[in-house]
Design a protein around this motif. Sequence first.
Motif, PDB file in Angstrom:
ATOM      1  N   ALA A  39      -3.444  -3.592  -0.089  1.00  0.00           N
ATOM      2  CA  ALA A  39      -3.265  -3.557  -1.492  1.00  0.00           C
ATOM      3  C   ALA A  39      -2.380  -2.392  -1.876  1.00  0.00           C
ATOM      4  CB  ALA A  39      -4.787  -3.580  -1.965  1.00  0.00           C
ATOM      5  N   LEU A  40      -2.510  -1.196  -0.939  1.00  0.00           N
ATOM      6  CA  LEU A  40      -1.818   0.129  -1.402  1.00  0.00           C
ATOM      7  C   LEU A  40      -0.989   0.468  -0.211  1.00  0.00           C
ATOM      8  CD1 LEU A  40      -4.523   2.322  -3.265  1.00  0.00           C
ATOM      9  CD2 LEU A  40      -2.511   1.110  -4.559  1.00  0.00           C
ATOM     10  N   PRO A  41       0.121   0.718  -0.541  1.00  0.00           N
ATOM     11  CA  PRO A  41       1.091   1.667   0.623  1.00  0.00           C
ATOM     12  C   PRO A  41       0.517   2.714   0.845  1.00  0.00           C
ATOM     13  CG  PRO A  41       2.145   1.570  -1.516  1.00  0.00           C
ATOM     14  CD  PRO A  41       0.976   0.732  -2.081  1.00  0.00           C
ATOM     15  N   ILE A  42       0.744   3.372   1.968  1.00  0.00           N
ATOM     16  CA  ILE A  42       0.177   4.601   2.100  1.00  0.00           C
ATOM     17  C   ILE A  42       0.454   5.827   1.423  1.00  0.00           C
ATOM     18  CG2 ILE A  42       2.104   5.393   3.624  1.00  0.00           C
ATOM     19  CD1 ILE A  42      -0.378   6.552   5.703  1.00  0.00           C
ATOM     20  N   GLY A  43       1.523   5.836   0.494  1.00  0.00           N
ATOM     21  CA  GLY A  43       1.939   7.195  -0.238  1.00  0.00           C
ATOM     22  C   GLY A  43       0.816   6.813  -1.398  1.00  0.00           C
ATOM     23  N   LYS A  44       0.657   5.608  -2.032  1.00  0.00           N
ATOM     24  CA  LYS A  44      -0.162   5.541  -3.235  1.00  0.00           C
ATOM     25  C   LYS A  44      -1.561   5.772  -2.778  1.00  0.00           C
ATOM     26  CE  LYS A  44       2.693   4.646  -6.480  1.00  0.00           C
ATOM     27  NZ  LYS A  44       2.985   5.769  -7.405  1.00  0.00           N
TER      28      LYS A  44
END
Length: 84
Positions: A39-44
Motif C-alpha cells: 500500500a506504500l512504496p518504501i520511500g513513503k
Amino acid sequence: MSFMIEIPDSAVAEMRLSPDELRVELRRDLAVVLYARGALPIGKAMEFAGLVRRDFERLLKERQVRRPFDQIELDRELGASASS
C-alpha cells in the motif's frame, strides 16, 4: 490530510509505553504493515515511520518483511547506483 485513530485507554495502559513511545511505535508498525501489503512504496513508508533508509530496512529485517522490488523501484535503485 491528517488521520486520527482512537485507542481505548485500557489498551494503551496495557502497552506500558509513554504517549511519545506509543506514537513512534504505532507509526513504525503501521508503516511496516502498509509497506508489506504494497500500500506504500518504501520511500513513503520510511517517511511515515520517521526513519532513514538504513534504519527502515533494519526494521523490515527485524520484522521479517521481505523487500519486493517492482520494476519502477528497481529502475530507480539502479539509476541511483549508476549516478553515484
